[in-house]
Motif scaffolding. Structure first.
Motif, PDB file in Angstrom:
ATOM      1  N   UNK A  61      -3.661  -9.042 -10.235  1.00 51.40           N
ATOM      2  CA  UNK A  61      -4.378  -9.150  -8.820  1.00 51.40           C
ATOM      3  C   UNK A  61      -6.052  -8.847  -8.899  1.00 51.40           C
ATOM      4  N   UNK A  62      -6.690  -9.892  -8.129  1.00 55.17           N
ATOM      5  CA  UNK A  62      -8.180  -9.638  -8.223  1.00 55.17           C
ATOM      6  C   UNK A  62      -8.693  -9.401  -6.811  1.00 55.17           C
ATOM      7  N   UNK A  63      -7.759  -8.749  -6.069  1.00 57.49           N
ATOM      8  CA  UNK A  63      -8.173  -8.329  -4.510  1.00 57.49           C
ATOM      9  C   UNK A  63      -7.331  -6.899  -4.326  1.00 57.49           C
ATOM     10  N   UNK A  64      -7.707  -6.210  -3.403  1.00 56.91           N
ATOM     11  CA  UNK A  64      -6.934  -4.887  -3.292  1.00 56.91           C
ATOM     12  C   UNK A  64      -5.923  -4.963  -1.858  1.00 56.91           C
ATOM     13  N   UNK A  65      -5.495  -6.556  -1.562  1.00 57.39           N
ATOM     14  CA  UNK A  65      -4.793  -6.650  -0.697  1.00 57.39           C
ATOM     15  C   UNK A  65      -3.259  -6.884  -1.165  1.00 57.39           C
ATOM     16  N   UNK A  66      -2.167  -6.207  -0.704  1.00 48.88           N
ATOM     17  CA  UNK A  66      -0.785  -6.366  -1.158  1.00 48.88           C
ATOM     18  C   UNK A  66      -0.255  -7.267  -0.049  1.00 48.88           C
ATOM     19  N   UNK A  67       0.163  -8.264  -0.518  1.00 48.51           N
ATOM     20  CA  UNK A  67       0.943  -9.277   0.405  1.00 48.51           C
ATOM     21  C   UNK A  67       2.198  -9.194   0.515  1.00 48.51           C
ATOM     22  N   UNK A  68       3.016  -8.513  -0.493  1.00 44.22           N
ATOM     23  CA  UNK A  68       4.322  -8.450  -0.670  1.00 44.22           C
ATOM     24  C   UNK A  68       4.858  -7.226  -0.144  1.00 44.22           C
ATOM     25  N   UNK A  69       6.109  -7.048   0.171  1.00 43.14           N
ATOM     26  CA  UNK A  69       6.655  -5.668   0.680  1.00 43.14           C
ATOM     27  C   UNK A  69       7.372  -4.834  -0.315  1.00 43.14           C
ATOM     28  N   UNK A  70       6.798  -3.479  -0.203  1.00 48.10           N
ATOM     29  CA  UNK A  70       7.409  -2.573  -1.163  1.00 48.10           C
ATOM     30  C   UNK A  70       8.809  -2.322  -1.040  1.00 48.10           C
ATOM     31  N   UNK A  71       9.465  -1.926  -1.905  1.00 50.12           N
ATOM     32  CA  UNK A  71      10.803  -1.464  -1.935  1.00 50.12           C
ATOM     33  C   UNK A  71      11.031  -0.478  -0.889  1.00 50.12           C
ATOM     34  N   UNK A  72      10.052   0.550  -0.708  1.00 54.57           N
ATOM     35  CA  UNK A  72      10.054   1.579   0.010  1.00 54.57           C
ATOM     36  C   UNK A  72       8.695   2.184   0.003  1.00 54.57           C
ATOM     37  N   UNK A  73       8.252   2.735   1.120  1.00 52.91           N
ATOM     38  CA  UNK A  73       7.161   3.443   1.699  1.00 52.91           C
ATOM     39  C   UNK A  73       7.323   4.629   2.223  1.00 52.91           C
TER      40      UNK A  73
END
Length: 150
Positions: A61-73
């Protein structure tokens, strides 16, 4: 005053459209309409569990925005700000499609595990020596007492 013809975009052109800004656009009748900046919050959980593929995606990634959903938060309740973790983040994470969300409450000494079912979280709370039940990690052998041990 000179009127200029505005370009009409096809859907394929829209999908491939990139300019040198961070602006986002929607396509309406062939016209690119600038979208207002997101009013939704961009949350950074205290802990995220990702798949190997998601970890690789982050490296690329070149940005700090994660657009996918993690398995667990996992969120650790902050004193005086419990509503963020118990209410607001709960609804935000459900909208993001995060399948499992843990709330570690060091004040109440409990761990809440929220599992996403049909768009809403089902809540299970674990105290003391209860074995924490996780859909993501069904073989997990962990208790709140182990987490809170000093």
């Amino acid at each position: 005053m000179i009127a200029t013809q505005q370009k009409i975009y096809t859907f394929t052109e829209y999908l491939n459209y990139h300019n040198s800004t961070d602006n986002k656009y929607e396509l309406f009748n062939g016209e690119l309409i600038p979208m207002p900046p997101a009013k939704a919050k961009s949350r950074i959980p205290d802990l995220m569990i990702l798949t190997a593929e998601q970890c690789q995606e982050i490296r690329n990634m070149t940005t700090a925005v994660i657009e996918f959903s993690p398995l667990l938060v996992v969120e650790i309740v902050s004193p005086g700000n419990a509503d963020d973790d118990y209410r607001y983040k709960r609804s935000e994470y459900a909208v993001r499609g995060i399948l499992e969300y843990w709330i570690i409450d060091t004040i109440a000494l409990k761990i809440s595990v929220l599992t996403l079912i049909s768009g809403f979280y089902e809540l299970a709370e674990f105290n003391n020596e209860d074995r924490i039940i996780s859909v993501t990690f069904p073989d997990l052998q962990l208790t709140p007492q182990m987490v809170f041990a000093q």
